[in-house]
Design a protein around this motif. Structure first.
Motif, short mmCIF file in Angstrom:
data_model
loop_
_atom_site.label_atom_id
_atom_site.label_comp_id
_atom_site.label_asym_id
_atom_site.label_seq_id
_atom_site.Cartn_x
_atom_site.Cartn_y
_atom_site.Cartn_z
N ARG A 177 2.94 -5.43 13.02
CA ARG A 177 2.34 -4.87 14.25
C ARG A 177 2.31 -5.91 15.36
N GLN B 43 0.66 -9.91 6.06
CA GLN B 43 -0.57 -10.30 6.74
C GLN B 43 -0.68 -11.80 6.87
N ARG C 100 -14.48 -0.56 9.82
CA ARG C 100 -13.55 -1.19 8.90
C ARG C 100 -13.35 -0.36 7.63
N GLY D 133 -1.86 -8.06 10.96
CA GLY D 133 -0.59 -7.49 10.48
C GLY D 133 0.57 -8.05 11.28
N ALA E 295 -7.72 -10.28 8.86
CA ALA E 295 -6.31 -10.17 8.51
C ALA E 295 -5.56 -9.57 9.69
N ARG F 247 0.86 -1.19 0.00
CA ARG F 247 0.00 0.00 0.00
C ARG F 247 0.89 1.23 0.00
N GLU G 237 1.50 4.15 1.38
CA GLU G 237 1.08 4.85 2.59
C GLU G 237 2.16 5.84 3.01
N THR H 162 -4.55 -0.97 15.73
CA THR H 162 -5.24 -2.19 15.34
C THR H 162 -4.25 -3.23 14.81
N VAL H 163 -4.24 -4.39 15.41
CA VAL H 163 -3.33 -5.43 14.94
C VAL H 163 -4.05 -6.42 14.05
N CYS H 164 -5.35 -6.55 14.26
CA CYS H 164 -6.11 -7.54 13.50
C CYS H 164 -7.51 -7.02 13.26
N GLY H 165 -7.98 -7.15 12.04
CA GLY H 165 -9.32 -6.67 11.74
C GLY H 165 -10.02 -7.64 10.82
N PHE I 246 4.09 -4.71 3.77
CA PHE I 246 3.90 -5.31 5.09
C PHE I 246 3.35 -6.71 4.88
N GLY J 292 4.72 1.11 12.33
CA GLY J 292 3.52 0.29 12.19
C GLY J 292 2.74 0.55 10.91
N ARG J 293 3.26 1.39 10.05
CA ARG J 293 2.58 1.65 8.77
C ARG J 293 3.62 1.64 7.67
N LEU J 294 3.61 0.57 6.91
CA LEU J 294 4.64 0.36 5.90
C LEU J 294 4.03 0.29 4.51
N LYS K 241 -9.22 9.47 11.50
CA LYS K 241 -8.43 9.73 12.70
C LYS K 241 -8.16 11.22 12.92
P1 ATP Z 1 -5.35 1.08 9.45
O1 ATP Z 1 -6.64 1.59 9.98
O2 ATP Z 1 -4.28 0.97 10.50
O3 ATP Z 1 -4.91 1.79 8.20
P2 ATP Z 1 -6.58 -0.90 7.82
O4 ATP Z 1 -8.00 -0.83 8.21
O5 ATP Z 1 -6.14 -0.23 6.58
O6 ATP Z 1 -5.64 -0.42 9.03
P3 ATP Z 1 -6.76 -3.66 7.13
O7 ATP Z 1 -6.93 -3.40 5.70
O8 ATP Z 1 -7.92 -4.14 7.91
O9 ATP Z 1 -6.09 -2.40 7.84
O10 ATP Z 1 -5.54 -4.68 7.35
C1 ATP Z 1 -5.51 -5.61 8.41
C2 ATP Z 1 -4.26 -5.44 9.24
O11 ATP Z 1 -3.12 -5.30 8.42
C3 ATP Z 1 -4.26 -4.19 10.09
O12 ATP Z 1 -4.96 -4.38 11.28
C4 ATP Z 1 -2.77 -4.00 10.36
O13 ATP Z 1 -2.33 -4.86 11.39
C5 ATP Z 1 -2.17 -4.46 9.05
N1 ATP Z 1 -1.88 -3.30 8.19
C6 ATP Z 1 -2.70 -2.63 7.38
N2 ATP Z 1 -2.04 -1.66 6.71
C7 ATP Z 1 -0.76 -1.72 7.14
C8 ATP Z 1 0.43 -1.01 6.82
N3 ATP Z 1 0.44 -0.03 5.92
N4 ATP Z 1 1.58 -1.35 7.45
C9 ATP Z 1 1.62 -2.35 8.35
N5 ATP Z 1 0.53 -3.07 8.68
C10 ATP Z 1 -0.63 -2.77 8.09
#
Ligand code: ATP
Ligand code: MG
Length: 432
Positions: free
Chosen positions: A310, A127, A258, A307, A305, A113, A115, A280-283, A125, A120-122, A210
């Motif tokens: 994380r 999953q 979500r 991460g 999924a 992605r 980003e 969020t570590v898992c969603g 990354f 914690g935001r790469l 946020k």
């Molecule tokens: P966030 O709100 O943090 O952007 P997201 O809703 O985009 O998360 P999901 O698409 O639900 O995240 O992805 C599931 C999991 O994957 C997240 O809970 C997180 O642990 C991990 N994740 C998502 N985007 C990233 C990222 N850019 N870098 C690292 N981990 C990520």
């Protein structure tokens, strides 16, 4: 010359750390097997339309974050930003729905992605994800949540909060969206630019923003739970009571919506105070409409999924003890050319018997070899010189206890070493 560095938002997983990755991946694979979940591996790149259709045009992921490019044949392809789209495509393409329901899959995959890179935001990354197809029972939602919960337990991760919500079905959500739109339209001037544009297309996403102004404006917004139709309400009650029946604690949080468009009914997140802003570590949740949307028959489905970066951040913050990486069991030091050759032969033979043996590979002095053996954490050492070769006798030394044992160098050294070695036979034991 200028050194070329890794791309922003990407990470090398180096020795010392890669063992940790392997350890958590092994637990994931193992837990999946216990739960009858099989691995599915799908390509890293797909037709761009796959993500547009499944993840949804109005999501941040599709609008802003995709790694999309044209290949040499002029096709638009995208590096997978998540794992569900590919899994659903594969499920349909290979008729996986023909096996008895529920069909259960897991994946361990890199995701991409574009980003703003931060802790914690790469941009690249990883999953661990699970997808279940063919069951609409609330029990399945609870079972999936229990699976994730059990995984965290097994990894000794503590203090996670499980938040759940229901975002209803397209029928009840339409009513809700209308109410939400009216609510936020009155507070439009307090919303960020992105949220203003969400107002028309997908007002529910504002709840997920946020930005402080948006979060403030969202306080007091209509709650989806008050708009659920009877079926969705009953489903949500079913999920909660199933979770209660297995003593899984949760908090109902109406702000959990979500980020991806395909969710219906149950949504959930595991959040950790040890993660900072990216909590969020898992969603996951249900996506009962997705398979049909992708061209299949109506098929209830759900998944999550997690991460891995994380997850590891939390484990580090909580100082979770990882299993010891495979140690060097026997270091065979040598003095002189003949001994070096013999040590090499011996080490190769031992390795064939799965004994982690090492010997001099760079021409170090005996002193330097012993220091090196110490750095490797060698459990035992054996020194070979002309004298040992001549007599065919050597001494294996236990580096922890100092205990010395004579060995016959000309006869079944593997068997002799195995007998000496107090090698704990717990290599399989992932003692987190
Ligand atoms: P966030 O709100 O943090 O952007 P997201 O809703 O985009 O998360 P999901 O698409 O639900 O995240 O992805 C599931 C999991 O994957 C997240 O809970 C997180 O642990 C991990 N994740 C998502 N985007 C990233 C990222 N850019 N870098 C690292 N981990 C990520
Ligand atoms: Mg995101």
């Amino acid at each position: 010359m200028e050194l070329i560095k890794a791309q922003r938002g990407t990470q090398d997983i180096l020795p010392g750390n890669s063992e940790r990755w392997q350890a958590v991946e092994e637990v994931m694979r193992d837990e999946a097997a216990v739960n009858g979940i099989s691995e599915i591996r799908t390509p890293v790149f797909e037709d761009t339309r796959l993500f547009q259709r499944s993840v949804g045009e109005t999501t941040d992921v599709v609008q802003k974050e995709m790694y999309t490019f044209e290949d040499k044949g002029g096709r638009s392809v995208t590096l997978k930003p998540e794992g569900t789209a590919g899994a659903v495509r594969s499920y349909l393409e290979h008729g996986l729905y023909n096996s008895p329901a529920p069909q259960k899959f897991y994946y361990l995959t890199p995701c991409y992605r574009y980003e703003k890179a931060q802790a914690g935001r790469l941009r690249e990354f990883h999953q661990f994800g699970v997808e279940l197809f063919g069951t609409s029972l609330p029990l399945a939602d609870a079972g999936l949540i229990a699976f994730a919960n059990g995984l965290f337990d097994r990894l000794c991760v503590k203090n996670l909060k499980l938040k759940i919500n229901s975002i209803g079905c397209p029928a009840c959500r339409a009513e809700y969206t209308k109410a939400l739109k009216a609510y936020f339209t009155e507070r439009k001037d307090r919303l960020c630019e992105t949220c203003r544009s969400r107002l028309d297309r997908n007002p529910m996403r504002i709840l997920d923003c946020k930005e402080p102004g948006c979060a403030e404006a969202a306080k007091g917004a209509p709650r989806i739970l008050d708009y659920l139709c009877d079926d969705c309400k009953a489903h949500f009650e079913g999920v909660k009571s199933a979770l209660d029946s297995i003593q899984i604690e949760y908090e109902v949080d109406p702000s959990i919506v979500r980020g991806l468009d395909y969710y219906t009914r149950t949504v959930f997140e595991f959040v950790s105070a040890d993660l900072g802003a990216q909590s969020t570590v898992c969603g996951g949740g249900r996506y009962d409409g997705l398979v049909e949307e992708m061209g299949g028959k109506p098929t209830p489905a759900l998944g999550f999924a997690l991460g891995i970066e994380r997850l590891l951040m939390i484990m580090e913050a909580q100082q979770v003890e990882f299993p010891e990486p495979h140690p060097c069991e026997l270091y065979i030091a040598s003095i002189g050319e003949a001994a070096q050759k013999r040590a090499f032969q011996m080490a190769c033979g031992l390795r064939e018997c799965s004994i982690a043996a090492a010997c001099d590979e760079v021409g170090r002095s005996l002193n330097a070899q012993m220091k090196y053996a110490d750095k490797l954490g060698a459990q035992f050492t054996l020194v070979l010189g002309d004298d040992e070769l001549e007599k065919g006798l050597g001494v294996v030394k236990n580096m922890k206890t100092g205990e010395k044992t004579k060995v016959n160098l000309n006869n079944d050294i593997e068997g002799q070493f195995a007998a000496i070695s107090t090698r704990a036979e717990d290599e399989e034991d992932l003692s987190f």
